[in-house]
Design a protein around this motif. Structure first.
Motif, short mmCIF file in Angstrom:
data_model
loop_
_atom_site.label_atom_id
_atom_site.label_comp_id
_atom_site.label_asym_id
_atom_site.label_seq_id
_atom_site.Cartn_x
_atom_site.Cartn_y
_atom_site.Cartn_z
N ASP A 151 55.00 86.97 -110.11
CA ASP A 151 54.06 86.53 -109.08
C ASP A 151 53.02 85.61 -109.71
O ASP A 151 52.69 85.75 -110.88
CB ASP A 151 53.33 87.73 -108.45
N ARG B 106 50.36 97.50 -113.31
CA ARG B 106 50.12 96.49 -112.28
C ARG B 106 48.61 96.23 -112.25
O ARG B 106 47.82 97.15 -112.12
CB ARG B 106 50.60 97.05 -110.94
N ARG C 199 44.81 91.49 -108.53
CA ARG C 199 45.04 90.08 -108.29
C ARG C 199 43.93 89.29 -108.98
O ARG C 199 42.76 89.66 -108.89
CB ARG C 199 44.98 89.88 -106.78
N GLN D 94 49.27 89.61 -111.23
CA GLN D 94 49.30 91.06 -111.05
C GLN D 94 50.36 91.70 -111.95
O GLN D 94 50.24 92.83 -112.35
CB GLN D 94 49.60 91.41 -109.59
N ASP E 78 49.88 85.47 -109.04
CA ASP E 78 48.50 85.98 -109.03
C ASP E 78 48.14 86.84 -110.25
O ASP E 78 47.11 87.50 -110.25
CB ASP E 78 48.24 86.75 -107.74
MG MG Z 1 50.02 90.01 -105.56
#
Ligand code: MG
Ligand code: UDP
Length: 321
Positions: free
Chosen positions: A109, A211, A214, A113, A111
């Motif tokens: 991703d 995780r 963001r 994350q 962002d």
């Molecule tokens: Mg995300």
């Protein structure tokens, strides 16, 4: 290794779909470029390695940022799709467009994350001969209570329906070129990559990561889109909901038999009240169940409809190297 480069180190590509991510792109470009440069320097990967941002028809300055970063950083590339097609198809566009330029592609991703620090571990596993390396979340500390639990429910439901997916794995993974070649043979429009990749086979392994939050901006996956995605996952890989229709139908039939027995008994015992409830209630009940069942069947017919049209899944507008 496919021996694409003389030094016998693999060419690694990182593919990152972006939709309205102008706020995160500079940082993500910087981080991915640094990681790649560092690995090149230590002779772990080829200097032809790259990170490509796929602009999924963003409405903000995402593409401009990608162009700037591609100029500024050696390993950054860009791919602009003609319009917004959603995360899965945008990712597929990136993977299929660049699969012949690398020995393996890592999807991530935009962002930040997905913790970029495990990229090296993924590459090590690939170098030692593994074809698919899944990024698996250790804990979901940063997710909301709601997201955590709906996700858990989703994974358990999928397991019950015999869909082969990796628990707590999203779309952070490394795929070797031959896995990507296999992926290119899947023609479906209703894409659910988390189900498709494990169904391809080949050797696989996992790396664990936390995780993160963001980096900037907000989630492009509100509840509505998340639920649609989960439902797509179920109906693309399982006929269980259709079976459920049969089971519900049978149970109701059985229930009706018992009710008939009871009604006859009540009649015989003379215990009959002018029964409005006993007439109207089953009507509503059955009507509801029938609509529900039609709905499920309809969903699958809708899927067949969108698949038989065999429409292209994305169009590419521009590409920068
Ligand atoms: Mg995300
Ligand atoms: N994304 C995309 N197209 C879309 C929606 C999202 O390419 O239509 C990208 C988005 O830019 C991000 C990734 O998919 O890189 C995951 O989206 P997001 O972070 O918003 O989802 P969440 O992490 O909140 O589930």
């Amino acid at each position: 290794m496919n021996g694409k480069n003389n030094m016998n180190v693999p060419i690694i590509g990182i593919v990152s779909p972006c939709y309205n991510e102008e706020l995160v792109l500079n940082e993500t470009s910087f981080q991915l470029n640094s990681i790649l440069s560092d690995l090149v320097e230590r002779n772990c990967i080829s200097e032809k390695s790259f990170a490509v941002f796929v602009d999924d028809g963003s409405k903000d300055k995402t593409w401009l940022r990608i162009e700037e970063n591609a100029k500024q950083f050696k390993h950054i590339k860009g791919l602009k799709l003609a319009g917004n097609v959603g995360h899965q198809k945008a990712l597929l566009a990136g993977l299929l467009t660049f699969k012949d330029d690398a020995d393996a592609l890592i999807s991530i991703d935009a962002d930040l994350q997905d913790d970029v620090r495990v990229i090296e571990e993924m590459i090590q596993k690939f170098t030692s001969g593994v074809d698919v390396v899944y990024g698996v979340r250790k804990e979901r500390k940063t997710d909301t209570f709601f997201k955590k639990n709906t996700a858990l429910l989703f994974y358990n439901l999928m397991k019950k329906m015999k869909v082969n997916i990796i628990h707590n794995h999203a779309d952070y993974r490394l795929c070797s070129q031959r896995v990507l070649n296999a992926l290119s043979e899947f023609g479906e429009v209703n894409l659910f990559l988390r189900g498709i990749i494990p169904s391809i086979g080949f050797s696989n392994d996992v790396v664990y990561y936390d995780r993160l939050e963001r980096f900037a901006g907000e989630s492009k996956y509100p509840f509505r889109k998340m639920a649609a995605f989960a439902w797509n996952g179920v109906t693309s890989f399982s006929n269980y909901p259709l079976k459920l229709v049969t089971i519900i139908g049978f149970l109701i039939f059985f229930f009706c038999l018992i009710m008939t027995g009871y009604a006859l008994f009540a009649l015989y015992a003379g215990d009959v009240v002018p029964g409005w409830l006993s007439t109207v209630l089953p009507m509503y009940f059955l009507g509801g169940i029938q609509l529900f069942c039609f709905g499920i069947i309809g969903e699958y017919i809708g899927k067949i409809y969108s698949e038989v049209k065999q429409r292209p899944r994305y169009f590419i507008d521009k590409r920068i190297e």
